[in-house]
Design a protein around this motif. Structure first.
Motif, PDB file in Angstrom:
ATOM      1  N   GLY A 226       0.820  -1.058   0.246  1.00 40.21           N
ATOM      2  CA  GLY A 226       0.173  -0.262  -0.028  1.00 40.21           C
ATOM      3  C   GLY A 226       0.401   1.922   0.211  1.00 40.21           C
ATOM      4  O   GLY A 226       0.556   1.866  -0.722  1.00 40.21           O
ATOM      5  N   ILE A 227       2.068   1.542   0.997  1.00 38.83           N
ATOM      6  CA  ILE A 227       2.533   1.892   0.895  1.00 38.83           C
ATOM      7  C   ILE A 227       3.469   2.808  -0.253  1.00 38.83           C
ATOM      8  O   ILE A 227       3.398   3.621  -0.920  1.00 38.83           O
ATOM      9  N   ALA A 228       4.017   1.827  -0.975  1.00 42.36           N
ATOM     10  CA  ALA A 228       4.833   1.998  -2.491  1.00 42.36           C
ATOM     11  C   ALA A 228       3.688   2.425  -3.512  1.00 42.36           C
ATOM     12  O   ALA A 228       3.916   3.553  -4.230  1.00 42.36           O
ATOM     13  N   ALA A 229       2.830   1.814  -3.741  1.00 43.28           N
ATOM     14  CA  ALA A 229       1.463   2.630  -4.613  1.00 43.28           C
ATOM     15  C   ALA A 229       1.386   4.232  -3.896  1.00 43.28           C
ATOM     16  O   ALA A 229       0.893   5.039  -4.823  1.00 43.28           O
ATOM     17  N   ALA A 230       0.551   4.589  -3.005  1.00 41.50           N
ATOM     18  CA  ALA A 230       0.554   5.614  -2.547  1.00 41.50           C
ATOM     19  C   ALA A 230       1.141   6.540  -2.412  1.00 41.50           C
ATOM     20  O   ALA A 230       1.395   7.395  -3.425  1.00 41.50           O
ATOM     21  N   ALA A 231       2.728   6.067  -2.460  1.00 48.50           N
ATOM     22  CA  ALA A 231       3.581   7.098  -2.931  1.00 48.50           C
ATOM     23  C   ALA A 231       3.694   7.176  -4.383  1.00 48.50           C
ATOM     24  O   ALA A 231       4.016   8.371  -4.561  1.00 48.50           O
ATOM     25  N   LYS A 232       3.518   6.229  -5.072  1.00 48.24           N
ATOM     26  CA  LYS A 232       3.608   6.756  -6.141  1.00 48.24           C
ATOM     27  C   LYS A 232       2.801   8.079  -7.171  1.00 48.24           C
ATOM     28  O   LYS A 232       3.434   8.270  -7.382  1.00 48.24           O
ATOM     29  N   TYR A 233       1.734   7.178  -6.575  1.00 42.30           N
ATOM     30  CA  TYR A 233       0.802   8.185  -6.791  1.00 42.30           C
ATOM     31  C   TYR A 233       0.332   9.875  -6.477  1.00 42.30           C
ATOM     32  O   TYR A 233       0.655  10.927  -6.888  1.00 42.30           O
ATOM     33  N   LEU A 234       1.197   9.518  -4.545  1.00 44.90           N
ATOM     34  CA  LEU A 234       0.836  11.205  -3.995  1.00 44.90           C
ATOM     35  C   LEU A 234       1.967  11.807  -4.782  1.00 44.90           C
ATOM     36  O   LEU A 234       1.771  13.024  -5.404  1.00 44.90           O
ATOM     37  N   GLN A 235       3.085  11.218  -5.156  1.00 48.18           N
ATOM     38  CA  GLN A 235       3.773  12.035  -6.221  1.00 48.18           C
ATOM     39  C   GLN A 235       4.126  12.215  -7.103  1.00 48.18           C
ATOM     40  O   GLN A 235       4.279  13.269  -7.571  1.00 48.18           O
ATOM     41  N   ASP A 236       3.760  11.538  -8.418  1.00 45.84           N
ATOM     42  CA  ASP A 236       3.195  11.787  -9.855  1.00 45.84           C
ATOM     43  C   ASP A 236       2.100  13.216  -9.685  1.00 45.84           C
ATOM     44  O   ASP A 236       2.469  13.704 -10.686  1.00 45.84           O
ATOM     45  N   ASN A 237       1.442  13.001  -8.595  1.00 52.16           N
ATOM     46  CA  ASN A 237       0.013  13.808  -8.703  1.00 52.16           C
ATOM     47  C   ASN A 237       0.011  15.110  -8.180  1.00 52.16           C
ATOM     48  O   ASN A 237      -0.010  16.158  -7.989  1.00 52.16           O
ATOM     49  N   GLY A 238       2.027  15.261  -7.646  1.00 56.11           N
ATOM     50  CA  GLY A 238       2.046  16.023  -6.560  1.00 56.11           C
ATOM     51  C   GLY A 238       1.564  17.016  -6.093  1.00 56.11           C
ATOM     52  O   GLY A 238       1.072  17.571  -5.343  1.00 56.11           O
ATOM     53  N   SER A 239       0.488  15.852  -4.728  1.00 57.84           N
ATOM     54  CA  SER A 239      -0.509  15.912  -3.953  1.00 57.84           C
ATOM     55  C   SER A 239       0.141  16.705  -2.421  1.00 57.84           C
ATOM     56  O   SER A 239       1.331  16.658  -2.361  1.00 57.84           O
ATOM     57  N   ALA A 240      -0.225  17.171  -2.308  1.00 55.80           N
ATOM     58  CA  ALA A 240      -0.324  18.131  -0.540  1.00 55.80           C
ATOM     59  C   ALA A 240      -0.454  16.952   0.422  1.00 55.80           C
ATOM     60  O   ALA A 240       0.054  17.463   1.665  1.00 55.80           O
TER      61      ALA A 240
END
Ligand code: RAM
Length: 339
Positions: A226-240
Motif C-alpha cells: 500500500g505505501i509503495a503504491a500510494a507514494a507513487k500516486y501522491l508524488q506523480d500527482n504532486g499532491s499536498a
C-alpha cells in the motif's frame, strides 16, 4: 568440589565432546513457510532469510503462497501441507480466527505451528514471532501522523485486506493511542481504506481517498504494498497530502524525503533479515522440543542471540524481534541495499 573431581569431569566432557557427532540442529527436518500472498517482496525477503537459516542448520524449507490473500486460500494450502506431514508450519495469517480449525488439525497431527508477521489467534499457534511489538508499531505510526499533519487535521489509513490480522492489530493500537491522549485530539481519522495488498487496488484507493477528502493531510499505510503504491500516486500527482506507514526501503527510495519533491517524509519497518532468521530459529526450537511456546522459555537464535518468550496482547505468547526502525532521507539509501 575437589580439584581431582573437577578435572575428571572436564576431561570426561572433552572426550564425550570429541566423539559425539556434530549434528546441525535442523538435520533432516522439513519446514513449510506460508506467506500471506504471492508477489509481495516483503515475504520474498523474509522467506529467503528463513530458508537460508534452516538450510544452514541442515533442514529443508518449502515456501508456499496462497492464490489470494485470504483465509480460504490459506486453508487450501494448509490442507495440502498437512497431508505431507512436515515437521513444522510457520505461517503469516490472513485472518485471526478463520484458520483455527486447520491449524489445530495440524497440531493434532504432530506438526509444530509457529507464526510470523501476522498472528492467528492464540489457540491456532504455539508461538508468534512479532517483528516489533504491536503497541510499539502503533505508537510510532500515530506519532508520525501527529508530526506530519502538524498536530491537526484529517488523516486516513490505507490498509491491506480488511481481515489482515497484523494490519488490524496495528490499526486498533493506533486508535487506542489516539483516543487515550489529548495531544491527538485535533486529528480526525476519516476512513480506513483497503487496497488488499494489490498495487493497482491500493493506487485506486489512494485516488478515491484524495477525491473524497480534498483536505486530507496524511495517509498512513501500514503495508509495504500500500505505501509503495500510494507514494507513487501522491508524488506523480504532486499532491499536498503526505504519506507515512510501513514500507520496504528498496521500494520507497525515490519517494522518501522531507521536501516538497517527495511524498513520504519518513516511514517505518524492522530488520527483515532478522525477522526471517528469528522465525526460523523459533520454529527449529519448537521442532526440537527445546521450547513449547510457553511464557518465559528461552532459546538461542544463532548470532541474533538469546530470546525469551513473552505474553502477547491476545493472551497467547510471542517473541519480539526488536523495535520499529525509522527510514528517512538520512538512511534510506543505505537501507535500500539491504531490503
Ligand atoms: C505487507 C504485508 C505484511 C506486513 C507488511 C508491513 O507486505 O501486509 O503482512 O507486515 O506489509
Amino acid at each position: 568440589m575437589n580439584k581431582k573431581l573437577v578435572s575428571a569431569i572436564l576431561c570426561g566432557t572433552m572426550i564425550l565432546g570429541a566423539v559425539s557427532p556434530v549434528m546441525a540442529s535442523a538435520d533432516g527436518k522439513k519446514i513449510a513457510l506460508v506467506g500471506k500472498s504471492a508477489g509481495n517482496a516483503f515475504f520474498e525477503i523474509a522467506a529467503a532469510s528463513f530458508k537460508e537459516t534452516v538450510e544452514a542448520e541442515g533442514g529443508t524449507v518449502d515456501v508456499v503462497y496462497p492464490e489470494t490473500a485470504t483465509a480460504d486460500a490459506q486453508i487450501k494450502v494448509l490442507d495440502n501441507l498437512i497431508s505431507q506431514q512436515p515437521d513444522a508450519i510457520c505461517i503469516a495469517a490472513n485472518d485471526v480466527n478463520a484458520l483455527q480449525a486447520k491449524l489445530e488439525e495440524a497440531m493434532d497431527a504432530g506438526i509444530k505451528v509457529s507464526s510470523f508477521d501476522s498472528a492467528p489467534n492464540k489457540d491456532s499457534r504455539q508461538v508468534f514471532v512479532n517483528q516489533a511489538g504491536t503497541v510499539a508499531v502503533g505508537q510510532a505510526l500515530m506519532d508520525a501522523v501527529l508530526d506530519i499533519t502538524g498536530g491537526e487535521g484529517q488523516w486516513a489509513v490505507l490498509s491491506a485486506t480488511s481481515q489482515a490480522a497484523n494490519q488490524n492489530a496495528w490499526i486498533d493500537a493506533m486508535k487506542t493511542i489516539m483516543e487515550g491522549d489529548e495531544k491527538y485530539s485535533k486529528l480526525e481519522l476519516v476512513e480506513v481504506a483497503y487496497g488488499d495488498d494489490e498495487p493497482q487496488k491500493s493506487t485506486d484507493q489512494t485516488a478515491a481517498l484524495l477525491e473524497k477528502y480534498p483536505d486530507l493531510k496524511v495517509i498512513c499505510a501500514p503495508t509495504t504494498v500500500g505505501i509503495a503504491a500510494a507514494a507513487k500516486y501522491l508524488q506523480d500527482n504532486g499532491s499536498a497530502c503526505k504519506l507515512t506507514g510501513l514500507g520496504l526501503p528498496s521500494e520507497m527510495l525515490e519517494y522518501t524525503g522531507a521536501d516538497d519533491e517527495h511524498s513520504c517524509p519518513y516511514f517505518y519497518l524492522w530488520d527483515m533479515q532478522g525477522l526471517g532468521k528469528l522465525s526460523a530459529y523459533a520454529t527449529i526450537s519448537l521442532v526440537n522440543d527445546e521450547i513449547t511456546g510457553a511464557m518465559d522459555e528461552t532459546f538461542t537464535a544463532g548470532d541474533l542471540g538469546e530470546f525469551t518468550i513473552t505474553e502477547a496482547d491476545d493472551g497467547g505468547t510471542e517473541i519480539v524481534l526488536g523495535l520499529p526502525l525509522q527510514f528517512n532521507s538520512d538512511n534510506i539509501e543505505e537501507m535500500a541495499k539491504l531490503y
